[in-house]
Design a protein around this motif. Sequence first.
Motif, short mmCIF file in Angstrom:
data_model
loop_
_atom_site.label_atom_id
_atom_site.label_comp_id
_atom_site.label_asym_id
_atom_site.label_seq_id
_atom_site.Cartn_x
_atom_site.Cartn_y
_atom_site.Cartn_z
N LYS A 180 28.34 -51.06 41.42
CA LYS A 180 28.27 -51.04 39.96
C LYS A 180 28.74 -49.72 39.38
N GLY A 181 29.47 -48.94 40.16
CA GLY A 181 30.04 -47.71 39.64
C GLY A 181 29.03 -46.59 39.49
N ILE A 182 27.79 -46.73 39.97
CA ILE A 182 26.78 -45.70 39.85
C ILE A 182 26.75 -44.91 41.15
N SER A 183 27.21 -43.66 41.14
CA SER A 183 27.26 -42.85 42.36
C SER A 183 25.85 -42.49 42.78
N GLY A 184 25.61 -42.55 44.09
CA GLY A 184 24.31 -42.21 44.65
C GLY A 184 23.43 -43.40 44.92
N ASN A 185 23.79 -44.58 44.43
CA ASN A 185 23.01 -45.79 44.69
C ASN A 185 23.39 -46.39 46.04
N ILE A 186 22.41 -46.96 46.73
CA ILE A 186 22.65 -47.66 48.00
C ILE A 186 22.00 -49.03 47.90
N ILE A 187 22.80 -50.06 47.99
CA ILE A 187 22.29 -51.43 47.89
C ILE A 187 22.81 -52.22 49.09
N MET A 188 21.89 -52.81 49.84
CA MET A 188 22.25 -53.66 50.98
C MET A 188 21.47 -54.96 50.87
N ASN A 189 22.12 -56.05 51.21
CA ASN A 189 21.48 -57.36 51.16
C ASN A 189 21.80 -58.11 52.46
N LYS A 190 20.78 -58.23 53.32
CA LYS A 190 20.93 -58.91 54.60
C LYS A 190 22.10 -58.32 55.41
N ALA A 191 22.18 -57.02 55.42
CA ALA A 191 23.29 -56.34 56.12
C ALA A 191 22.96 -56.18 57.60
N SER A 192 23.98 -56.35 58.43
CA SER A 192 23.84 -56.15 59.87
C SER A 192 24.94 -55.22 60.33
N PHE A 193 24.63 -54.42 61.36
CA PHE A 193 25.58 -53.42 61.82
C PHE A 193 25.68 -53.45 63.34
N THR A 194 26.91 -53.21 63.83
CA THR A 194 27.16 -53.09 65.27
C THR A 194 28.28 -52.09 65.48
N TRP A 195 28.33 -51.53 66.69
CA TRP A 195 29.38 -50.54 66.97
C TRP A 195 30.75 -51.21 67.05
N SER A 196 30.83 -52.40 67.59
CA SER A 196 32.08 -53.15 67.67
C SER A 196 31.74 -54.63 67.73
N SER A 197 32.75 -55.46 67.51
CA SER A 197 32.53 -56.90 67.48
C SER A 197 32.08 -57.46 68.82
N SER A 198 32.35 -56.74 69.90
CA SER A 198 32.00 -57.23 71.23
C SER A 198 30.59 -56.83 71.67
N GLU A 199 29.92 -55.99 70.87
CA GLU A 199 28.60 -55.50 71.25
C GLU A 199 27.52 -56.19 70.43
N SER A 200 26.29 -56.06 70.90
CA SER A 200 25.16 -56.67 70.22
C SER A 200 24.86 -55.95 68.92
N ILE A 201 24.16 -56.63 68.02
CA ILE A 201 23.83 -56.07 66.71
C ILE A 201 22.74 -55.01 66.88
#
Length: 678
Positions: A180-201
């Motif tokens: 929304k153009g507001i610097s400093g805000n962090i919004i995540m919704n059901k976000a998942s992260f992994t180092w690479s597509s071949s590795e586990s979440i």
Amino acid sequence: IVFVLIWKQIGLATLFGYGVLLLLVPLQLIFSKQFGKNRKNTVLWSDKRVKVINEILVGCQIVKMYRWEEALENIVYDARQNEFRSIRKASRIRAINMGISFASLPLISLAVFGGSWLMGHVLTAANIFTILSFLGNLRYPVTIGLPYAIEKLSESRIASKRINQFMNLYQQTEKLKDNKGISGNIIMNKASFTWSSSESIELNDIDLNISNGSLIGIIGSTGSSKFMVKTQVAYVSQIPWIFAGTIRENILFCQSFDEEKYARVLKASQLFTDLRSFVAGDLTIIGEKGVNFSGEQKARVSLARTLYTDADIYLFDDPLAAVDRSVAQKIFKECISNKGIIKTKTRLLVTHQIQFLTEFDHCILLNNGQIEKQGSPEDLLSIEHIAKSYENQQFHTDETKTRTDSINDYSSKQQIDKTSIVKDEISINGTVSIKIWSKLFTIAYGWIGLIFLIFLMLIGEGIYDTTNKWLSIWSSQAPHEQRQHRYAYVYLGLVIGTWIISLIRADYFFYLILRGASALHNRMFKGVLYTSLIFYESNPVGRVLNRFSKDQQAIDELLPLTFYDTIQSLIMVLGSIVIIGMANPWVLLILVPIIPIFFWLRRYYLRTSRSLKRLESVTRSPIYALCSSSLNGLMTIRAFHMENEFLNTFIDKINANTRANFLFGCTGRWFGIRLDLM
């Protein structure tokens, strides 16, 4: 052109010589294919050896502590032995090429004059030495230039394939945008992260809604992957990354110097007391990886670097773990808390020190890659094990030590660090000691091996000159005498002897010098491995790796070929002078002015080229050092968006090395032109 000129001299017999010449081309192609295989294996073993040495240099303190020197010494020696075998196979191909090159003129002459003799032609001195002169013009491009070009082509293909693997690596160019153009805000919704597509979440179903200016505490058990919640802003890593340079350079990190802001950052990060203890203050040079700093000092320098950066979001990956509790409290208060110097910014503190729990605006508890609970500090204190840990840490918290840090009692104007632990690499003047050369040639079979090598070099040149002398005697006979078979048989024997001795001496020369190169490598490695830690602290890893990689490669592959070619050319010149002196001593008078001029040019050339070559080696070490340091701090460089700055620095160092290399090549051309004019 040469074919036509020779044809006019002896006619159809020219085809015999060119037939031998053309046979060398497919032979070189076969050698090229085999050389490529050997070169590929050599590169693999060289990589393995250099990798082990790099790990030893990086982990030198652990190696010394656990006394792993002997075990690692055997590993490197085994890798070097396998590398030696691969280089030895390639050197045999080089020896065959050098032997063919040396014996090519007698072999082609045998085909030409032997064919002419079989056809009943009369051999005359005028025809013979005119043809020899023409064939000499073909010798270098076909028997020397072509093998060298094919060999370098094979090396270039292997190198290009290896470089292409890096060129094709995925490059992340996307930038994170503020919601929304507001610097400093962090919004995540059901976000998942992994180092690479071949590795586990690693992080799964993360929901966050953080407003600008908030102080967020992220806590959890070890291994809960809490360190992965990172935004590409200002970042303090859990393991501080320090590069070789002054304290100020590490803090500024390619940014402009603002004295007032710089002083505030030093005070907040509790560095004033440390700087006053150094003679050069913030101009004190830190060794690679901060070897002359304690873990606490490195953590505070890394923290100061982040505080000096103007960002909207700051992520602190447990920077307080490396400092004691009293210092941690002051750092938290003056840097991270809502009373600190970045209190208007969004701050995420990943920590195990939950005594600061009540200071956070919002708390997140991670467990096994998922958010177990988030909310106010009171919400987390309602969890039994969190409340118990909080009370335990509060009980063991020491009283804050009084530190007399003040902006007014520190001046940023300091003297240059003249007692730096990191020593500058300097170029040594003068010639290479005769002891080094003697060790190189005598370390395999002692002085007997060197004497045998000299004997082979002299006997080879003797047979070569005897071949030409016999051809002169043969052509000086009457036509009916030339038809006698003994002249042809002796000439055939001399040519075959020249070819055999040229192969033997080339192979023996390469083997002897490679054994010496391996022995020097092992001594060098043993000296580095068993030396004190001061050596590792005062020499960057890249500088030492330069010795074991590029410099060792020059000794293994460039030195034998160049040295052999030099000695062979020198002996051939001396042999030619002897033959000419025997035929017409008055011609040698031309050497009276030429020899002094040659030695004057040689003296001038060697001084210049030797200095330029050493300069090229010295300017190459910073390239290795920068690559090694940048790879270790890659996460920090990317977090601060300093990729372009480091790329520009890398290009500058490449240009400095290329300039020295270009000038070194120019000196060789300068010397060659003047020799041609003579």
